[in-house]
Scaffold this motif. Structure first.
Motif, PDB file in Angstrom:
ATOM      1  N   LEU A  94      44.016  47.657  58.994  1.00  0.00           N
ATOM      2  CA  LEU A  94      44.726  48.725  58.291  1.00  0.00           C
ATOM      3  C   LEU A  94      44.412  50.099  58.880  1.00  0.00           C
ATOM      4  O   LEU A  94      45.287  50.947  59.008  1.00  0.00           O
ATOM      5  N   TRP A  95      43.147  50.297  59.244  1.00  0.00           N
ATOM      6  CA  TRP A  95      42.789  51.567  59.898  1.00  0.00           C
ATOM      7  C   TRP A  95      43.605  51.751  61.189  1.00  0.00           C
ATOM      8  O   TRP A  95      44.124  52.827  61.465  1.00  0.00           O
ATOM      9  N   LEU A  96      43.675  50.678  61.983  1.00  0.00           N
ATOM     10  CA  LEU A  96      44.378  50.783  63.261  1.00  0.00           C
ATOM     11  C   LEU A  96      45.881  50.912  63.052  1.00  0.00           C
ATOM     12  O   LEU A  96      46.553  51.691  63.726  1.00  0.00           O
ATOM     13  N   LEU A  97      46.419  50.163  62.110  1.00  0.00           N
ATOM     14  CA  LEU A  97      47.863  50.231  61.838  1.00  0.00           C
ATOM     15  C   LEU A  97      48.264  51.667  61.489  1.00  0.00           C
ATOM     16  O   LEU A  97      49.232  52.206  62.024  1.00  0.00           O
ATOM     17  N   ARG A  98      47.508  52.283  60.575  1.00  0.00           N
ATOM     18  CA  ARG A  98      47.853  53.641  60.154  1.00  0.00           C
ATOM     19  C   ARG A  98      47.790  54.603  61.341  1.00  0.00           C
ATOM     20  O   ARG A  98      48.723  55.367  61.581  1.00  0.00           O
ATOM     21  N   ALA A  99      46.693  54.507  62.102  1.00  0.00           N
ATOM     22  CA  ALA A  99      46.521  55.460  63.212  1.00  0.00           C
ATOM     23  C   ALA A  99      47.597  55.252  64.279  1.00  0.00           C
ATOM     24  O   ALA A  99      48.148  56.223  64.818  1.00  0.00           O
ATOM     25  N   ILE A 100      47.910  53.997  64.583  1.00  0.00           N
ATOM     26  CA  ILE A 100      48.906  53.741  65.645  1.00  0.00           C
ATOM     27  C   ILE A 100      50.278  54.241  65.180  1.00  0.00           C
ATOM     28  O   ILE A 100      51.003  54.901  65.926  1.00  0.00           O
ATOM     29  N   ALA A 101      50.626  53.936  63.938  1.00  0.00           N
ATOM     30  CA  ALA A 101      51.924  54.377  63.411  1.00  0.00           C
ATOM     31  C   ALA A 101      52.011  55.900  63.482  1.00  0.00           C
ATOM     32  O   ALA A 101      53.039  56.462  63.888  1.00  0.00           O
ATOM     33  N   GLN A 102      50.927  56.578  63.131  1.00  0.00           N
ATOM     34  CA  GLN A 102      50.945  58.049  63.157  1.00  0.00           C
ATOM     35  C   GLN A 102      51.108  58.575  64.590  1.00  0.00           C
ATOM     36  O   GLN A 102      51.850  59.522  64.821  1.00  0.00           O
ATOM     37  N   LYS A 103      50.420  57.932  65.521  1.00  0.00           N
ATOM     38  CA  LYS A 103      50.552  58.381  66.918  1.00  0.00           C
ATOM     39  C   LYS A 103      51.956  58.094  67.453  1.00  0.00           C
ATOM     40  O   LYS A 103      52.441  58.789  68.345  1.00  0.00           O
ATOM     41  N   MET A 104      52.609  57.079  66.926  1.00  0.00           N
ATOM     42  CA  MET A 104      53.962  56.733  67.396  1.00  0.00           C
ATOM     43  C   MET A 104      55.026  57.710  66.868  1.00  0.00           C
ATOM     44  O   MET A 104      56.170  57.666  67.327  1.00  0.00           O
ATOM     45  N   GLN A 105      54.632  58.559  65.928  1.00  0.00           N
ATOM     46  CA  GLN A 105      55.616  59.512  65.376  1.00  0.00           C
ATOM     47  C   GLN A 105      56.252  60.360  66.459  1.00  0.00           C
ATOM     48  O   GLN A 105      57.414  60.746  66.362  1.00  0.00           O
ATOM     49  N   ILE A 106      55.510  60.631  67.509  1.00  0.00           N
ATOM     50  CA  ILE A 106      56.005  61.453  68.622  1.00  0.00           C
ATOM     51  C   ILE A 106      57.265  60.818  69.248  1.00  0.00           C
ATOM     52  O   ILE A 106      58.059  61.489  69.889  1.00  0.00           O
ATOM     53  N   LEU A 107      57.432  59.511  69.047  1.00  0.00           N
ATOM     54  CA  LEU A 107      58.570  58.788  69.638  1.00  0.00           C
ATOM     55  C   LEU A 107      59.814  58.825  68.759  1.00  0.00           C
ATOM     56  O   LEU A 107      60.896  58.407  69.186  1.00  0.00           O
ATOM     57  N   GLY A 108      59.676  59.295  67.532  1.00  0.00           N
ATOM     58  CA  GLY A 108      60.827  59.321  66.621  1.00  0.00           C
ATOM     59  C   GLY A 108      61.484  57.953  66.520  1.00  0.00           C
ATOM     60  O   GLY A 108      60.789  56.921  66.436  1.00  0.00           O
ATOM     61  N   PRO A 109      62.816  57.895  66.629  1.00  0.00           N
ATOM     62  CA  PRO A 109      63.507  56.610  66.461  1.00  0.00           C
ATOM     63  C   PRO A 109      63.378  55.676  67.657  1.00  0.00           C
ATOM     64  O   PRO A 109      63.901  54.558  67.624  1.00  0.00           O
ATOM     65  N   LEU A 110      62.684  56.113  68.720  1.00  0.00           N
ATOM     66  CA  LEU A 110      62.424  55.187  69.842  1.00  0.00           C
ATOM     67  C   LEU A 110      61.346  54.173  69.463  1.00  0.00           C
ATOM     68  O   LEU A 110      61.133  53.189  70.160  1.00  0.00           O
ATOM     69  N   ALA A 111      60.648  54.438  68.361  1.00  0.00           N
ATOM     70  CA  ALA A 111      59.552  53.541  67.947  1.00  0.00           C
ATOM     71  C   ALA A 111      60.079  52.405  67.080  1.00  0.00           C
ATOM     72  O   ALA A 111      60.928  52.613  66.209  1.00  0.00           O
ATOM     73  N   LEU A 112      59.557  51.224  67.354  1.00  0.00           N
ATOM     74  CA  LEU A 112      59.910  50.037  66.538  1.00  0.00           C
ATOM     75  C   LEU A 112      58.603  49.387  66.100  1.00  0.00           C
ATOM     76  O   LEU A 112      57.686  49.222  66.907  1.00  0.00           O
ATOM     77  N   LEU A 113      58.497  49.054  64.810  1.00  0.00           N
ATOM     78  CA  LEU A 113      57.294  48.391  64.294  1.00  0.00           C
ATOM     79  C   LEU A 113      57.677  46.982  63.867  1.00  0.00           C
ATOM     80  O   LEU A 113      58.636  46.820  63.086  1.00  0.00           O
ATOM     81  N   TYR A 114      56.968  45.999  64.384  1.00  0.00           N
ATOM     82  CA  TYR A 114      57.309  44.580  64.159  1.00  0.00           C
ATOM     83  C   TYR A 114      56.054  43.930  63.569  1.00  0.00           C
ATOM     84  O   TYR A 114      55.100  43.627  64.290  1.00  0.00           O
ATOM     85  N   LEU A 115      56.045  43.815  62.258  1.00  0.00           N
ATOM     86  CA  LEU A 115      54.796  43.495  61.554  1.00  0.00           C
ATOM     87  C   LEU A 115      54.687  41.995  61.285  1.00  0.00           C
ATOM     88  O   LEU A 115      54.985  41.513  60.196  1.00  0.00           O
ATOM     89  N   ALA A 116      54.253  41.267  62.324  1.00  0.00           N
ATOM     90  CA  ALA A 116      54.188  39.805  62.211  1.00  0.00           C
ATOM     91  C   ALA A 116      52.794  39.306  61.811  1.00  0.00           C
ATOM     92  O   ALA A 116      52.628  38.109  61.547  1.00  0.00           O
ATOM     93  N   ALA A 117      51.807  40.192  61.774  1.00  0.00           N
ATOM     94  CA  ALA A 117      50.451  39.734  61.417  1.00  0.00           C
ATOM     95  C   ALA A 117      50.441  39.193  59.992  1.00  0.00           C
ATOM     96  O   ALA A 117      51.214  39.638  59.139  1.00  0.00           O
TER      97      ALA A 117
END
Ligand code: PAZ
Length: 312
Positions: free
Chosen positions: A153-176
């Motif tokens: 959860l710590w990593l998920l939050r941080a990675i998602a926040q860092k991906m904000q710079i990509l705007g709609p170019l970012a895709l999150l695929y939560l298969a875990a």
């Protein structure tokens, strides 16, 4: 609303960040900045099951089922589709490209002659093809691993926040496969639980629903896909729709434990009818993996989402 619900915040206050957290976040930040400069799409793929430790010095833990097949196979197809991939995976679960070697004995694949080790002739084509694919994609793939629910959860939050710079170019695929229950650090015994204390009763707390802050706060412009695993077929579509209506993300992919390699159902907020992807026997015999069809489907949806964002 995620902003008003403090339970996810309390989770992060009560559970310490994982080892090497800052180094990993820096790697993600650099990866995303490079991608944003080149206007590359980036897929965050989560894969494998989280553990829930029973002791602070952990000897025993509860595990969530997942081999990492879905995530590792999907990572390869996203890479082939032109995405850069952040692969947030359970340590020692299946990894893209290396998964094809699992269960194979390396010593059966090589030939050892005095002063010379080579790949045996009958493995050369297969290994060569795999190595070529891996070499071509290795710079496009960032591997980050977790073990426990809290690490994840710590990593998920941080990675998602860092991906904000990509705007709609970012895709999150939560298969875990992420545990719904856990023991807060403050309630965990420090040392190994002793059997001399008699039978063990466990009381687990509910994990706060992190999809809510993920969608609204951490990755508000990303295209987000979650998975729903069920064992009862009659619940699959309803539960998938419920999740979509509750969190307002983009796609929920429902799958059943025993048929997950050949059948999934996709629900989105635009279509009242769910879309099915099912492999036929001949697909399976010819080596087609369901993840190739899932990724094709999602790539088109993401294209549409990106186009709408640009014009919207
Ligand atoms: O890793 P795997 O291929 O063995 O299993 C994949 C899966 C069933 C864990 C995944 O498709 C999934 O449904 N993940 C979400 C599980 C959940 O509902 O938490």
């Amino acid at each position: 609303m995620a902003q008003e619900d403090p339970s996810w915040k309390i989770f992060f206050e009560e559970n310490p960040k994982p080892a090497h957290f800052d180094e990993n976040v820096k790697l993600v930040q650099d990866f995303c900045q490079q991608a944003a400069m080149k206007k590359n799409r980036v897929a965050l793929i989560t894969s494998g099951g989280t553990t829930v430790p029973l002791e602070q010095n952990t000897v025993r833990f509860i595990d969530n089922f997942s081999a990492g097949t879905r995530g590792s196979a999907s990572a390869e197809y996203f890479l082939e589709a032109g995405y850069l991939v952040i692969f947030l995976h359970r340590s020692k679960s299946l990894e893209p490209y290396f998964r094809h070697l699992v269960g194979k004995n390396i010593f059966d694949m090589i030939e050892v002659l005095p002063g010379n080790v080579t790949v045996g002739e009958k493995h050369q084509a297969e290994l060569g093809k795999l190595a070529e694919k891996f070499q071509r994609q290795r710079c496009n793939l960032l591997m980050i691993s977790f073990n426990t629910l809290s690490d994840y959860l710590w990593l998920l939050r941080a990675i998602a926040q860092k991906m904000q710079i990509l705007g709609p170019l970012a895709l999150l695929y939560l298969a875990a496969a992420v545990s719904d229950f856990y023991i807060p650090t403050s309630q965990m015994p420090c040392h190994k639980i002793q059997s001399s204390g008699g039978p063990l009763s466990l009381s687990l707390q509910l994990v706060p629903k992190m999809l809510a802050p993920l969608v609204t706060l951490w990755a508000p412009n990303a295209f987000i896909i979650s998975f729903k695993l069920e064992t009862n077929e009659t619940l699959l579509e309803t539960k998938s729709k419920e999740s979509l209506h509750k969190y307002h993300h983009h796609v929920v992919i429902g799958n059943l434990l025993h048929s997950r390699k050949v059948y999934v159902v996709l629900v989105d907020s635009k279509n009242p009818n769910a879309e099915e992807i099912r492999l036929s026997n001949s697909d399976v015999e010819s080596g087609i993996e369901i993840e190739s069809k899932i990724v094709d489907n999602l790539k088109s949806r993401h294209d549409q989402y990106y186009a709408n964002h640009k014009t919207g």
